[in-house]
Design a protein around this motif. Structure first.
Motif: not given
Length: 177
Positions: A148-177
């Motif tokens: 849940h905390t990792m989800e919250a960190i993603i939410g904080a990135v999205y809230h503070d930096k926007g969707s582009k930064a959140a996409r980069e974060f998710v791609t780098k740390h959570i889900y690699t394609y």
């Protein structure tokens, strides 16, 4: 007519002190060492949030101070929703069935996987939560809270930096394609 009396400052301080629980005192006495640990974890994650209160909120579970401090619940909801949307967008044209799409999304938001990512980046060392068991050193439920905390960190990135930064974060740390 009711008579109103003022509390003396010493008595007021004693009353307030009794109202503040242990977790809140621990939070309020946050040392620079704690904040440097938090900053190290965020640096390791590659996250540069502009608001230090948001950093703290993202790692604060609702059990920590029993609702007297901002918690990561809303940020977790935002992060989970963003994660689901992002993975769905990435897999939309690549999968043939709805079942395959659902399994890709489920894999991305798997609690065990998110907890493992959190632990490997040191989030467990700065996590603010109170274990449900009274046994010292108990880790019951920690994986769920870390996910849940990792989800919250993603939410904080999205809230503070926007969707582009959140996409980069998710791609780098959570889900690699």
């Amino acid at each position: 007519m009711l008579r109103v009396t003022a509390l003396k400052p010493a008595r007021l301080a004693t009353s307030v002190s009794r109202c503040i629980n242990y977790e809140t005192r621990a939070y309020l006495s946050n040392t620079s060492d704690d904040s440097s640990k938090v900053n190290e974890v965020y640096k390791k994650l590659g996250v540069d949030l502009s608001d230090s209160a948001l950093k703290t909120q993202a790692i604060t579970h609702k059990s920590f101070a029993h609702g007297s401090l901002p918690t990561n619940e809303k940020l977790g909801y935002l992060g989970r929703t963003f994660l689901e949307l992002h993975v769905t967008e990435q897999k939309w044209d690549k999968v043939k069935s709805n079942k395959t799409l659902r399994s890709a999304v489920s894999y991305a938001i798997n609690s065990e996987k998110l907890a493992k990512i959190a632990r490997s980046n040191g989030v467990d060392e700065v996590l603010r939560w109170k274990a449900p068991s009274s046994a010292p050193g108990s880790k019951i439920g920690e994986d769920t809270v870390l996910a849940h905390t990792m989800e919250a960190i993603i939410g904080a990135v999205y809230h503070d930096k926007g969707s582009k930064a959140a996409r980069e974060f998710v791609t780098k740390h959570i889900y690699t394609y």
